[in-house]
Scaffold this active site. Sequence first.
Site, PDB file in Angstrom:
ATOM      1  N   ASP A  82       0.376  -8.164   2.959  1.00  0.00           N
ATOM      2  CA  ASP A  82       0.566  -8.994   4.153  1.00  0.00           C
ATOM      3  C   ASP A  82      -0.750  -9.488   4.730  1.00  0.00           C
ATOM      4  O   ASP A  82      -0.874 -10.654   5.116  1.00  0.00           O
ATOM      5  CB  ASP A  82       1.300  -8.195   5.243  1.00  0.00           C
ATOM      6  CG  ASP A  82       2.753  -7.919   4.898  1.00  0.00           C
ATOM      7  OD1 ASP A  82       3.339  -8.697   4.127  1.00  0.00           O
ATOM      8  OD2 ASP A  82       3.299  -6.929   5.415  1.00  0.00           O
ATOM      9  N   HIS A 107       8.731 -10.404   1.814  1.00  0.00           N
ATOM     10  CA  HIS A 107       8.785  -9.816   3.159  1.00  0.00           C
ATOM     11  C   HIS A 107       8.460 -10.935   4.136  1.00  0.00           C
ATOM     12  O   HIS A 107       7.679 -11.840   3.831  1.00  0.00           O
ATOM     13  CB  HIS A 107       7.773  -8.673   3.266  1.00  0.00           C
ATOM     14  CG  HIS A 107       7.654  -8.050   4.618  1.00  0.00           C
ATOM     15  ND1 HIS A 107       8.737  -7.735   5.401  1.00  0.00           N
ATOM     16  CD2 HIS A 107       6.557  -7.665   5.338  1.00  0.00           C
ATOM     17  CE1 HIS A 107       8.320  -7.178   6.532  1.00  0.00           C
ATOM     18  NE2 HIS A 107       7.005  -7.131   6.520  1.00  0.00           N
TER      19      HIS A 107
END
EC number: 1.1.1.86
Length: 338
Positions: A82, A107
């Site tokens: 991320d 995600h």
Amino acid sequence: MKVYYENDADLALLADKKIAVLGFGSQGHAHALNLKDSGMNVCVGLKENSASWVKAEKAGLMVEKTAEAVKWADIIMVLIPDQVQKAVYENDIAPNLKPGDTLAFGHGFNIHYKQIVPPANVNVIMIAPKSPGHLVRRTFVEGAGVPCLIAVHQNVDGKAKDIALAWAKGLGGTKAGVIETNFKDETETDLFGEQAVLCGGSAELIKAGFDTLVEGGYPAELAYFECMHELKLIVDLYYEGGLSRMNYSVSDTAEYGGMTRGPRIITDEVRQNMRQVLKEVQDGTFAKEFIDECNSGYKSMEALRKSNREHKIEGVGEKLRGMMSWLFKKNPKADAGV
């Protein structure tokens, strides 16, 4: 809630597409190999000096630098951490996106918190297996699959959902079931679950229980077995059949003690703290804190990691696990070649 299965997805939608999987870690290797074995044209995109480059090539995959992979592909799946996605997007992905491309994520963090804002002329989707990557791969090889979530953020050609379902089928997910959600719900529930229960809450509960027994004068080894080792046995029962299966399987003494004393541990104050943790996920407080932490060089995170490593339970556990011959096997990631 609708669940999609094999007959709801069409792999033919991907047959003429060029697919780039960015990253070759836990999820990246599973997506790339499963899609390749499903007959798709797959390229792995990596940094030029990535340690995973040789691993991906040895697995029979085409490998290119990230920017080249994006330029080549019609569908780009972003499966890198991320905290680096924004920089990679700005430097390697955005300059090479073409109108009509599909940008996919495993995600929703960077889309939901607007760290990445794709152009309006590309599809934006998510396919999120609810399992670690090594199990996504292993179950596929065994002829099965794991449940997946899909979501659509932008649908420029009317095919975004169908592409997401086809990808999930290529992973093996439609054999287990695929549930449609959205980026907001996936991101916020995922982060809350990690923080309040799976990674944060459970770790603190284990340490608190261990510390309580040791402070009470009991051997640290017994405290480890009761508060850490045996937790897996209980979690497996939850996994197989929920709370009722656990209560049915344990002794009446354990069941009664758990039902009468458990609420004294998870008090109204604890539940209020959980609601505050959820609020910080919802309003972006946690996301900003995490991004700032990454940008500062992980100073707080490294201190927290050091504190965890130095907790007494770690040394005791290492010694006791050395006695457990059934644990003497490779890490699942090593077994999977990542």
